[in-house]
Design an enzyme around this catalytic site. Structure first.
Site, PDB file in Angstrom:
ATOM      1  N   HIS A  16       1.040  -1.171   0.055  1.00 30.05           N
ATOM      2  CA  HIS A  16       0.020  -0.115  -0.105  1.00 30.05           C
ATOM      3  C   HIS A  16       0.860   1.297   0.156  1.00 30.05           C
ATOM      4  O   HIS A  16       1.257   1.680   1.236  1.00 30.05           O
ATOM      5  CB  HIS A  16      -0.888  -0.261   1.237  1.00 30.05           C
ATOM      6  N   HIS A  18       1.004   4.669  -2.726  1.00 32.82           N
ATOM      7  CA  HIS A  18       0.729   5.511  -3.755  1.00 32.82           C
ATOM      8  C   HIS A  18       1.938   6.458  -4.083  1.00 32.82           C
ATOM      9  O   HIS A  18       2.787   7.006  -3.447  1.00 32.82           O
ATOM     10  CB  HIS A  18      -0.122   6.586  -3.311  1.00 32.82           C
ATOM     11  N   GLU A 199     -11.345   3.198   5.930  1.00 34.47           N
ATOM     12  CA  GLU A 199     -10.229   4.097   6.374  1.00 34.47           C
ATOM     13  C   GLU A 199     -11.006   5.396   7.140  1.00 34.47           C
ATOM     14  O   GLU A 199     -11.083   5.439   8.321  1.00 34.47           O
ATOM     15  CB  GLU A 199      -9.450   4.511   5.269  1.00 34.47           C
ATOM     16  N   ASP A 277       1.646   4.183   2.614  1.00 42.00           N
ATOM     17  CA  ASP A 277       0.583   4.892   2.198  1.00 42.00           C
ATOM     18  C   ASP A 277       1.270   6.000   1.166  1.00 42.00           C
ATOM     19  O   ASP A 277       1.304   6.012   0.055  1.00 42.00           O
ATOM     20  CB  ASP A 277      -0.463   5.294   3.077  1.00 42.00           C
ATOM     21  N   ASP A 278       1.380   7.037   2.085  1.00 40.64           N
ATOM     22  CA  ASP A 278       2.150   8.230   1.213  1.00 40.64           C
ATOM     23  C   ASP A 278       3.275   8.807   2.160  1.00 40.64           C
ATOM     24  O   ASP A 278       3.194   9.940   2.948  1.00 40.64           O
ATOM     25  CB  ASP A 278       0.950   9.423   1.271  1.00 40.64           C
TER      26      ASP A 278
END
Ligand code: HPA
Ligand code: ZN
Length: 327
Positions: A16, A18, A199, A277-278
Site C-alpha cells: 500500500h 501511492h 479508512e 501509504d504516502d
C-alpha cells in the site's frame, strides 16, 4: 532491545504505497524548476509546514497539488526510482505500487507518459536494486464511474504493464457500489482487484468492497472492528488488510499511535500488513511505520514482527515461486 533492528532488517513486501505520495518536497521543487511549474509555496520548508492534516480530504488537496509538477516520462521515472531506493534500504523485496492516472490525464499528461516512466523505473529497480514490483492502477472515487471507464479504456493498450486496479481518494460519500460495473469489467479482464475501504468510511464499505467489487485485499480496513461479524469473516477468509499506521495518525483516524488498533487486529487473527501509504507526507517509509507502531504498542513483540512480514509476502500478488524464495 533488538526489536528495532529486526523490524528494519526483515525482508518484507509493501502493498500500500501511492507513488505520487512518495514525492518528497525537495523533488517537488526540483521538478517544478525543471518543468517551469509555479507552486503556491516559496520553498521546501514552507511546503513541509503545510503538511498538517485534519482528515483525508485536507491531505488529498495538498497531495494533488504536489503531483502537478509531474509532466514528463522522466519525472515519473525519477519519482519512482527515489521510492525504490528507499524501499530497498528498508529491506522491501517486493512492492505493489499504486498510481493515479486521472490525476495526470486531467492535466493533459498522456496515460502513456505515466505508464512508460513508471514501467522503466520498475524494470530498473528489478535489475539494479533487486526490488521486484507490480503496478496497480487506482481509480479516483470522487470522480464518476464513466471517467473510470474512460481511464480503463486508455489503459488497455498497456494491459501487461499493470497487475490490477484499486480505488482511492475521498472515501466518504463515494461507496464501492459507485464502481460496481467498472470493477466487474476489470474482473472479466483478469485484473487483480483491491480497494480502499474502512479508512474514514464505515465498516459497511468494507463489506461492499468484498461483495460488490470482489476486492481481494482491503486497503486500510481499520474500521472493520466496528462490525464484529465482519471481523470474523475477514479472519475466516484471510482477507489481507493493508494497514498504514503513520497515515492513520496523520489523518486523525486515530488520535495517537498508542490508540491505533494494529495490535487488536492481529489479536483477532486478521491477515494484517504494515505499509507507508504516502511516505513523503506522513513522516516515513515502511520501516518507520513498523518502528513507531511497535514503539507505541507494548503488546507487540518479535512474534508479531515475523507475522506481519510473512503476511505482507503472502498477501502479495507475486508468484508462488517468488513467495517460496522469500518466506
Ligand atoms: N486514502 C485515499 N486515497 C488516497 C490515500 C489514502 O490513504 N492516499 C493517496 N490517495
Ligand atoms: Zn492509500
Amino acid at each position: 532491545d533488538r526489536l528495532p533492528e529486526l523490524l528494519r532488517a526483515m525482508p518484507k513486501a509493501e502493498l500500500h504505497i501511492h507513488i505520487e505520495g512518495s514525492l518528497e518536497p525537495e523533488l517537488i521543487f526540483q521538478l517544478a524548476q525543471r518543468n517551469q511549474v509555479g507552486l503556491a509555496y516559496p520553498d521546501v520548508d514552507a511546503l513541509r509546514a503545510a503538511y498538517a492534516f485534519t482528515d483525508l480530504q485536507s491531505f488529498l488537496d495538498i497531495y494533488y497539488a504536489g503531483a502537478s509538477v509531474l509532466l514528463k516520462e522522466e519525472d515519473f521515472f525519477d519519482m519512482a526510482m527515489a521510492y525504490y531506493r528507499r524501499a530497498q534500504a528498508d529491506h522491501v523485496v517486493h512492492a505493489e505500487v499504486f498510481f493515479d492516472p486521472q490525476t495526470h490525464t486531467a492535466r493533459g499528461v498522456p496515460f502513456e507518459t505515466v505508464i512508460r516512466g513508471l514501467t522503466r523505473a520498475k524494470e530498473t529497480a528489478q535489475r539494479e536494486l533487486g526490488v521486484s514490483s507490480e503496478l496497480i492502477l487506482c481509480f479516483l472515487r470522487h470522480l464518476s464511474e464513466d471517467e473510470a471507464f474512460a481511464t480503463l479504456e486508455q489503459a488497455l493498450p498497456w494491459r501487461d504493464h499493470f497487475i490490477g486496479v484499486g480505488l482511492d481518494s475521498s472515501e466518504r460519500g463515494n461507496p464501492p457500489e459507485k464502481f460496481a460495473r467498472v470493477f466487474a469489467k476489470c474482473r472479466e479482464l483478469g485484473l487483480r482487484l483491491v480497494a480502499h475501504a474502512g479508512e474514514e468510511g464505515p465498516a459497511s464499505y468494507i463489506r461492499s468492497a468484498l461483495d460488490v467489487l470482489h476486492a481481494e485485499r482491503i486497503d486500510h480496513g481499520v474500521r472493520c472492528v466496528e462490525d464484529p461479524a465482519l471481523v470474523e469473516r475477514l479472519a475466516a477468509e484471510r482477507v489481507p488488510l493493508t494497514v498504514c499506521p503513520l497515515s492513520n495518525v496523520k489523518l486523525c483516524v486515530f488520535p495517537t499511535m498508542a490508540q491505533h488498533n494494529l495490535a487488536t487486529l492481529l489479536e483477532r487473527g486478521l491477515c494484517v500488513t504494515v505499509n507507508s501509504d504516502d511516505p513523503a507526507y506522513f513522516g516515513g517509509y515502511v520501516n518507520q511505520n513498523y518502528l513507531e507502531a511497535f514503539a507505541a504498542l507494548p503488546q507487540l513483540h518479535a512474534g508479531h514482527a515475523y507475522t506481519l512480514a510473512r503476511n505482507s509476502l503472502e498477501a502479495s500478488f507475486a508468484s508462488d515461486a517468488d513467495k517460496a524464495r522469500w518466506i
